[in-house]
Write a protein that holds these residues in place. Structure first.
Motif, short mmCIF file in Angstrom:
data_model
loop_
_atom_site.label_atom_id
_atom_site.label_comp_id
_atom_site.label_asym_id
_atom_site.label_seq_id
_atom_site.Cartn_x
_atom_site.Cartn_y
_atom_site.Cartn_z
N PRO A 17 -3.48 -1.80 -1.62
CA PRO A 17 -2.49 -1.22 -2.48
C PRO A 17 -3.19 -1.24 -3.92
O PRO A 17 -4.31 -1.56 -4.28
N VAL A 18 -2.52 -0.13 -4.61
CA VAL A 18 -2.76 -0.17 -6.09
C VAL A 18 -2.91 -0.90 -7.06
O VAL A 18 -2.02 -1.90 -6.79
N SER A 24 -3.35 9.00 -5.23
CA SER A 24 -3.75 7.68 -5.12
C SER A 24 -2.98 6.93 -4.13
O SER A 24 -3.18 5.93 -3.43
N SER A 25 -1.41 7.31 -4.02
CA SER A 25 -0.49 6.76 -3.11
C SER A 25 -0.95 7.04 -1.79
O SER A 25 -0.78 6.25 -0.85
N SER A 59 -4.10 5.06 -0.70
CA SER A 59 -3.75 3.70 -0.74
C SER A 59 -3.13 3.54 0.55
O SER A 59 -3.52 2.32 1.26
N SER A 60 -2.34 4.37 1.38
CA SER A 60 -1.73 4.16 2.38
C SER A 60 -2.62 4.38 3.67
O SER A 60 -2.55 3.69 4.65
N ALA A 99 2.32 4.12 -5.82
CA ALA A 99 1.44 4.31 -7.02
C ALA A 99 2.45 4.95 -8.17
O ALA A 99 3.46 5.28 -7.95
N PHE A 117 -10.16 1.06 -5.92
CA PHE A 117 -10.35 0.29 -4.78
C PHE A 117 -11.76 -0.15 -4.45
O PHE A 117 -12.28 -0.20 -3.23
N SER A 164 0.95 -1.32 0.11
CA SER A 164 0.01 0.03 0.10
C SER A 164 0.77 1.32 -0.11
O SER A 164 1.86 1.37 0.44
#
Length: 458
Positions: free
Chosen positions: A386-387, A376-377, A380-381, A296, A457, A293
């Motif tokens: 995770p992407v 996105s990163s 995601s975190s 990106a 997601f 996660s």
């Protein structure tokens, strides 16, 4: 009798002359840049050639239509990346200025290129290092040469004596701030000395047709040291950028009278000198198959070259009450703006969480098309999901949460496809008139930030 003028005040930022000291330069507006310099006694007594009765010049104004245009004769340098930035090679009779931070590799870049040129005699003037130090660097690079002549000299008059003895095909000055002319009373590196030495070297380059490469210092703000007129005198200004703690260096063209300023070259610092990076995306993007996660992939542009860059983010609960915002390689103010958009338009509460953002590879990216990869990163975190693998994205995020179109979309798609990406998210209506049938990948158009999150997601 009128008092003879023996000193003048110059601005170190732009070279403007003022009659007295001032706290702020009236020409460029910079503060505390006015310095006093001694001037020759004959300067005030000079008269124009018209008053002296000198004959008119032999040149005459010529109509543009009658001027015959021809291709400039160029010298191909051994480095393909350097040739690209110069616009196809080193032009005969041109003057090129290369600047960068101390230890970034300016002298190494020039030395390893001239040591590989066997068809010309090259004179390397060093005002900072001894001949033994240059010899040690040449041995480390591993390219001995018999047609490169080294002279350690800081006097401009003595340099021209060396030029007459060697008759070089290329002249290197390392560095211009250490050279001084006996006609100027001020010390080396002053506004008057840099301007006078650069002007005489330019006159020599234009009259003889010998290209001159100058290596220059930079100030604490990161711009080239010395008067601004130095950049106007030379034909090309190349900036060598990068973090000395990382491996990668970027050679960028700031000014080029014989080529485009959109080109840039990428090098990797190795034990034996600088190595060219022909495909930087393979090094900047790890392509790790392990699903983690906060990672990106974004497609960005540096000049006219597309890169696939890995964006890493870490979001955690603030341990000490006040949340931290740490950014490496990206604009911190822009990241704060993106966090505000995510909280206001999408509803993610990040105000009480630490956010750490890093651009892998040590590069500094200013392309707004990296906004999608950044948010996105971070998300995601935050949700610890995770992407999806082999997914890339590019797009600019607006304040209302919309995803705005980006430039050079075809080059970005080609770069993602070349590195094996199977899915690419791009802004809506950014594909008008573009044929995507040649790309074996899924291209998804999104118009809002929440729409992107639902696709990633779901």
């Amino acid at each position: 009798m009128a008092k003879t003028k023996t000193s003048a005040w110059f601005c170190t930022a732009c070279g403007n002359e003022t009659p007295k000291w001032e706290g702020r330069c009236p020409a460029c507006g910079e503060w505390n840049t006015i310095v006093e310099e001694k001037i020759p006694a004959t300067r005030g007594g000079k008269q124009s050639s018209v008053r002296k009765g000198v004959a008119a010049p032999q040149s005459r104004p010529t109509p543009v239509s009658s001027i015959v245009a021809a291709e400039e004769s160029r010298i191909k340098m051994p480095s393909v990346e350097l040739n690209r930035v110069l616009g196809g090679g080193l032009v005969e009779g041109s003057m090129v200025l290369i600047g960068g931070e101390p230890g970034i590799g300016k002298s190494t870049l020039v030395l390893q290129n001239i040591l590989s040129i066997k068809s010309r005699r090259i004179l390397y003037i060093s005002g900072e290092e001894s001949a033994r130090q240059i010899k040690m660097r040449a041995d480390r690079i591993g390219r001995p040469s018999d047609n490169v002549f080294i002279a350690c000299e800081t006097s401009l008059d003595n340099i021209f004596h060396h030029i007459a003895d060697v008759d070089p095909g290329i002249l290197i000055i390392d560095s211009i701030q250490t050279i001084a002319s006996d006609d100027i009373e001020s010390s080396a590196g002053s506004v008057s000395q840099v301007r006078e030495c650069a002007s005489q070297l330019l006159r020599y380059a234009k009259e003889s047709g010998v290209p001159v490469i100058l290596i220059g210092h930079i100030n604490k703000e990161g711009s080239l040291a010395g008067p601004k007129v130095l950049e106007h005198i030379v034909d090309a200004v190349l900036q060598f950028e990068g973090d000395s703690r990382h491996l990668y260096r970027i050679l960028r063209s700031i000014k080029n009278r014989f080529g485009s300023t959109s080109e840039l070259g990428i090098y990797e610092m190795c034990r034996r000198g600088l190595r060219e990076v022909t495909n930087p995306s393979e090094l900047l993007f790890s392509g790790n198959d392990t699903e983690l996660s906060g990672v990106a992939a974004g497609v960005t542009m540096e000049g006219i070259r597309p890169f696939l860059i890995e964006v890493q983010a870490l979001v955690s609960t603030a341990a000490y009450g006040t949340p931290q915002r740490s950014v490496t390689g990206f604009d911190a103010k822009r990241m704060n703006m993106l966090l505000a958009v995510m909280e206001k338009r999408v509803g993610f509460k990040l105000a009480q969480k630490d956010v750490f953002l890093n651009i892998a590879g040590g590069l500094k990216v200013n392309d707004p098309a990296l906004d999608l990869a950044v948010i996105s990163s971070i998300l995601s975190s935050n949700v610890d999901i995770p992407v999806p693998p082999k997914t890339a994205m590019c797009g600019e995020v607006g304040l209302s949460g919309e995803i705005r179109p980006v430039t050079r979309i075809e080059q970005r798609i080609s770069e993602a496809h070349k590195l094996g990406m199977t899915t690419l998210y791009i802004p809506r209506n950014n594909m008008k008139g573009i044929d995507t049938s040649a790309y074996d990948m899924k291209i998804i158009e999104v118009g809002k930030v929440d729409e992107l999150f639902r696709n990633l997601f779901a």
